[in-house]
Design an enzyme around this catalytic site. Structure first.
Site, PDB file in Angstrom:
ATOM      1  N   ASP A 199       0.853  -1.189   0.000  1.00 48.06           N
ATOM      2  CA  ASP A 199       0.000   0.000   0.000  1.00 48.06           C
ATOM      3  C   ASP A 199       0.892   1.244   0.000  1.00 48.06           C
ATOM      4  O   ASP A 199       1.685   1.440   0.930  1.00 48.06           O
ATOM      5  CB  ASP A 199      -0.874  -0.044   1.268  1.00 48.06           C
ATOM      6  CG  ASP A 199      -1.971   1.001   1.266  1.00 48.06           C
ATOM      7  OD1 ASP A 199      -1.878   1.951   0.459  1.00 48.06           O
ATOM      8  OD2 ASP A 199      -2.905   0.870   2.076  1.00 48.06           O
ATOM      9  N   ASP A 243      -3.044   2.375  -6.194  1.00 47.74           N
ATOM     10  CA  ASP A 243      -1.923   2.417  -5.238  1.00 47.74           C
ATOM     11  C   ASP A 243      -1.867   1.220  -4.290  1.00 47.74           C
ATOM     12  O   ASP A 243      -1.203   1.294  -3.258  1.00 47.74           O
ATOM     13  CB  ASP A 243      -1.977   3.722  -4.427  1.00 47.74           C
ATOM     14  CG  ASP A 243      -3.220   3.804  -3.560  1.00 47.74           C
ATOM     15  OD1 ASP A 243      -4.182   3.077  -3.840  1.00 47.74           O
ATOM     16  OD2 ASP A 243      -3.227   4.597  -2.611  1.00 47.74           O
ATOM     17  N   GLU A 244      -2.534   0.131  -4.625  1.00 50.28           N
ATOM     18  CA  GLU A 244      -2.532  -1.055  -3.760  1.00 50.28           C
ATOM     19  C   GLU A 244      -2.436  -2.327  -4.587  1.00 50.28           C
ATOM     20  O   GLU A 244      -3.134  -2.468  -5.583  1.00 50.28           O
ATOM     21  CB  GLU A 244      -3.855  -1.148  -2.977  1.00 50.28           C
ATOM     22  CG  GLU A 244      -3.987  -0.188  -1.835  1.00 50.28           C
ATOM     23  CD  GLU A 244      -5.322  -0.367  -1.144  1.00 50.28           C
ATOM     24  OE1 GLU A 244      -5.781  -1.512  -0.985  1.00 50.28           O
ATOM     25  OE2 GLU A 244      -5.916   0.660  -0.778  1.00 50.28           O
TER      26      GLU A 244
END
Length: 402
Positions: free
Chosen positions: A9, A111-112
């Site tokens: 993350d 973003d993960e």
DNA sequence: TCTGGGGTCCTAGGACCC
DNA sequence: TCTGGGGTCCTAGGACCC
């Protein structure tokens, strides 16, 4: 055999990526070190906080609140615009680095990522791999990530959400009671602002309370969701890391208008622009849509939508626009409109339908026009091609309001 | 005071069929 | 006059995620 899962993350993704990009371009300041946010445009009525620096967080600034609020809490806060092209670039860099560890990667959002490391440990431990990834991302890409280490996706995700930034946390089964059960239920994945107060009323306040709650009662009160939340509270999640590319199930675009509009002709003009964007994305994915959905939000934030089926799945701008206009006419009641959206669902692969598709000459002409326009957009960018009607949009949006 | 935009999944109720 | 039950499909709305 236990699965070996990591969740990676990016810390304050939009803000970190903007910071790295600014530094690369010679900026003297690192916006991660000052009270700063990435925000929308207040003049376009999309003034919300998309990401915040640690210093901004210390002032009490929260993601998704208004920029107005952020300024109240932190008067000297610096605001920077978002730039999705840059975010995509850094997201891809991260993905490519992670590919060196496993090819079973699910890109859960920009973003993960979830990594299935089950058969990729090479005599190393999962925790060591996590630490290595954490270091390499920082050294090679210039931004930091949290890495969650666990035996399923839910626990890996919960773990990566513990203290930030730039940390590695484990959450194995035996750690659940003292690492997760003491947390408030609002921290549990999939428990949002509607469900949390209902659980509070039932005297369920921590994840531990939820884990020990009566499954039958939860099921009766919340349906399937009740079972899911109980399983999550107990650390149970058997879902797979979805590493194969999946085509979208629906495609939509919507816009909050700079000014409210209460005139159907003006709404139709916006609808045409939205249809252009949506059908372009459809064709780029080689998909055809069967269902068209028009969404409206009034000035009082009342949402409504209307959907309808097409006789034949299509990606044609003209056909989808016709349907969208028809739907709008059916349910628009002259309210003052803040947001209008168009989405298509029920998507099918183009190749599957192509052979059986009945075409007349008219359809064929329209299809060729669309694909010619697509090629130009591909070459010169989306804004280079606008249909004649779109050019007639009033330049000054205040004229739109009656 | 002002409140984005992109998604996925679930549910309740109505229509329709057998 | 009183009137089933199961199944499927569709729609509108809502909850949640980042």
């Amino acid at each position: 055999m236990e699965r070996q899962i990591l969740h990676v993350d990016v810390n304050n993704a939009f803000l970190s990526w903007t910071a790295v990009d600014m530094l690369k371009k010679g900026s003297k300041i690192d916006i991660r070190e000052i009270p700063a946010i990435i925000g929308g445009d207040e003049t376009k009525r999309s003034g919300i906080v998309l990401a915040k620096s640690t210093k901004a967080k210390e002032c009490g600034v929260k993601t998704a609140e208004t920029i107005y609020m952020a300024k109240m809490k932190c008067p000297n806060i610096k605001i920077f615009p978002s730039n999705y092209k840059i975010y995509k670039e850094y997201s891809d860099k991260l993905y490519n680095l992670l590919l060196k560890y496993t090819d079973k990667i699910e890109r859960f959002s920009i973003d993960e990522c979830f990594l299935d490391m089950t058969n990729y440990l090479m005599n190393d431990t999962l925790l060591n791999k996590a630490k290595e990834i954490n270091k390499r991302v920082k050294n090679e890409l210039g931004f930091t990530v949290n890495v969650g280490v666990a035996n399923n996706k839910l626990l890996a995700k919960m773990a990566s959400d513990f203290t930030k930034p730039n940390r590695v946390h484990t959450l194995f089964k035996e750690e659940i009671p003292y690492k997760m059960w003491n947390l408030p239920i609002s921290e549990l994945f999939m428990l949002g602002k509607k469900t949390v107060p209902k659980l509070y009323n039932m005297q369920i306040k921590t994840i531990g309370d939820l884990a020990k709650a009566d499954l039958k009662i939860l099921n009766k009160k919340f349906g399937k969701h009740g079972i899911l939340m109980w399983e999550y509270a107990n650390g149970i999640d058997n879902s797979e890391v979805k590493y194969k590319f999946e085509k979208p199930k629906g495609i939509g675009n919507s816009i909050t208008l700079p000014q409210n509009i209460s005139n159907i002709e003006k709404l139709e003009e916006i609808l045409l622009i939205l249809t252009e964007q949506v059908t372009y994305r459809l064709r780029k994915n080689n998909l055809l849509a069967k269902t068209v959905n028009v969404q409206l939000r009034t000035k009082d934030f009342e949402d409504s939508s209307h959907q309808g089926k097409l006789l034949i799945a299509t990606s044609s701008t003209k056909e989808i626009y016709q349907k969208a206009k028809e739907l709008l006419k059916q349910f628009y009641k002259n309210e003052s409109i803040r947001l209008i959206g168009l989405r298509v669902d029920n998507l099918t692969d183009k190749e599957e339908v192509q052979l059986s598709l009945f075409r007349n000459e008219d359809n064929e002409k329209q299809r060729k026009l669309d694909s010619t326009l697509d090629e130009l957009k591909q070459k010169y960018g989306f804004n280079s091609i606008t249909r004649a009607r779109e050019m007639n949009l009033p330049q000054n949006p205040t004229k739109w309001e009656q």
